[in-house]
Write a protein that holds these residues in place. Structure first.
Motif, PDB file in Angstrom:
ATOM      1  N   ARG A   1      36.889  39.056  37.255  1.00  0.00           N
ATOM      2  CA  ARG A   1      36.101  39.066  36.006  1.00  0.00           C
ATOM      3  C   ARG A   1      34.632  38.758  36.277  1.00  0.00           C
ATOM      4  O   ARG A   1      33.741  39.382  35.709  1.00  0.00           O
ATOM      5  N   PHE A   2      34.387  37.791  37.159  1.00  0.00           N
ATOM      6  CA  PHE A   2      33.002  37.442  37.500  1.00  0.00           C
ATOM      7  C   PHE A   2      32.277  38.659  38.067  1.00  0.00           C
ATOM      8  O   PHE A   2      31.156  38.972  37.663  1.00  0.00           O
ATOM      9  N   LEU A   3      32.905  39.360  39.004  1.00  0.00           N
ATOM     10  CA  LEU A   3      32.264  40.514  39.636  1.00  0.00           C
ATOM     11  C   LEU A   3      32.152  41.699  38.673  1.00  0.00           C
ATOM     12  O   LEU A   3      31.175  42.456  38.726  1.00  0.00           O
ATOM     13  N   GLN A   4      33.123  41.829  37.762  1.00  0.00           N
ATOM     14  CA  GLN A   4      33.019  42.881  36.743  1.00  0.00           C
ATOM     15  C   GLN A   4      31.824  42.604  35.838  1.00  0.00           C
ATOM     16  O   GLN A   4      31.061  43.504  35.511  1.00  0.00           O
TER      17      GLN A   4
ATOM     18  N   PHE B   1      35.825  48.464  40.302  1.00  0.00           N
ATOM     19  CA  PHE B   1      36.993  47.826  40.920  1.00  0.00           C
ATOM     20  C   PHE B   1      37.073  48.076  42.423  1.00  0.00           C
ATOM     21  O   PHE B   1      37.499  47.190  43.171  1.00  0.00           O
ATOM     22  N   GLU B   2      36.651  49.251  42.865  1.00  0.00           N
ATOM     23  CA  GLU B   2      36.650  49.537  44.309  1.00  0.00           C
ATOM     24  C   GLU B   2      35.748  48.554  45.054  1.00  0.00           C
ATOM     25  O   GLU B   2      36.111  48.028  46.109  1.00  0.00           O
ATOM     26  N   GLN B   3      34.566  48.335  44.523  1.00  0.00           N
ATOM     27  CA  GLN B   3      33.605  47.408  45.133  1.00  0.00           C
ATOM     28  C   GLN B   3      34.146  45.980  45.096  1.00  0.00           C
ATOM     29  O   GLN B   3      34.005  45.230  46.077  1.00  0.00           O
ATOM     30  N   ILE B   4      34.783  45.615  43.997  1.00  0.00           N
ATOM     31  CA  ILE B   4      35.362  44.268  43.855  1.00  0.00           C
ATOM     32  C   ILE B   4      36.492  44.075  44.865  1.00  0.00           C
ATOM     33  O   ILE B   4      36.562  43.045  45.547  1.00  0.00           O
ATOM     34  N   SER B   5      37.367  45.070  44.977  1.00  0.00           N
ATOM     35  CA  SER B   5      38.482  44.980  45.939  1.00  0.00           C
ATOM     36  C   SER B   5      37.950  44.803  47.355  1.00  0.00           C
ATOM     37  O   SER B   5      38.458  43.976  48.117  1.00  0.00           O
TER      38      SER B   5
ATOM     39  N   LYS C   1      45.656  33.623  38.820  1.00  0.00           N
ATOM     40  CA  LYS C   1      44.669  33.205  37.811  1.00  0.00           C
ATOM     41  C   LYS C   1      43.279  33.091  38.445  1.00  0.00           C
ATOM     42  O   LYS C   1      42.288  33.560  37.880  1.00  0.00           O
ATOM     43  N   ALA C   2      43.217  32.500  39.613  1.00  0.00           N
ATOM     44  CA  ALA C   2      41.941  32.351  40.316  1.00  0.00           C
ATOM     45  C   ALA C   2      41.413  33.717  40.753  1.00  0.00           C
ATOM     46  O   ALA C   2      40.198  33.976  40.682  1.00  0.00           O
ATOM     47  N   TYR C   3      42.317  34.602  41.180  1.00  0.00           N
ATOM     48  CA  TYR C   3      41.915  35.947  41.584  1.00  0.00           C
ATOM     49  C   TYR C   3      41.330  36.701  40.382  1.00  0.00           C
ATOM     50  O   TYR C   3      40.289  37.346  40.490  1.00  0.00           O
TER      51      TYR C   3
END
Length: 155
Positions: A131-134, A140-144, A124-126
């Protein structure tokens, strides 16, 4: 409440607005419309400003990119904002080419600033971090990449 009609001409109003900050063509046109200038006067004012190099959508887009990067926004968010301001896709791409960024590092800096470098304790925290970074405009690559640099609490 009635707006007072401006005593300035459309050209003078445009120049005055541009003296405060850079505007895109669409944004400036909208502001002049709000001041109830005639469409032909607005067109002439914009032509005058463009002819003098005071209205340039690529320069405006580059300025917006710098401002958004400073706020920790990703490329997607910036593109969306510029599209809302009616900047052409061609001008947006040209601005991104002239203002190169390391989106992976920016995503990492943004994530570290927000989450203090702490790994999410559960799914849930992940998901909240993702979501914040999106929302900030990272893919998604940058977020990962950004979240993979976090340290575990146990370490």
């Amino acid at each position: 409440m009635q707006r007072k009609k401006s005593k300035l001409t459309a050209r003078e109003s445009a120049v005055q607005m541009l003296s405060r900050r850079d505007h895109g063509e669409f944004e400036l046109r909208q502001k002049l419309k709000l001041k109830e200038f005639e469409p032909s006067d607005i067109d002439q004012a914009l032509e005058y400003c463009q002819g003098n190099g005071w209205v340039d959508d690529v320069r405006f887009a580059k300025s917006q990119i710098r401002q958004h990067v400073f706020k920790g926004h990703g490329k997607r968010r910036i593109q969306q904002e510029l599209m809302l301001k009616q900047v052409s896709e061609q001008d947006i791409e040209q601005a991104f080419e002239q203002e190169p960024q390391d989106w992976f590092e920016l995503a990492k800096e943004t994530a570290h600033k927000k989450f203090k470098g702490k790994k999410a304790e559960d799914a849930k925290a992940y998901a909240k971090q993702v979501r914040f970074l999106q929302y900030r405009g990272f893919d998604f690559e940058q977020i990962s990449y950004a979240l993979s640099t976090f340290e575990s609490e146990q370490e």
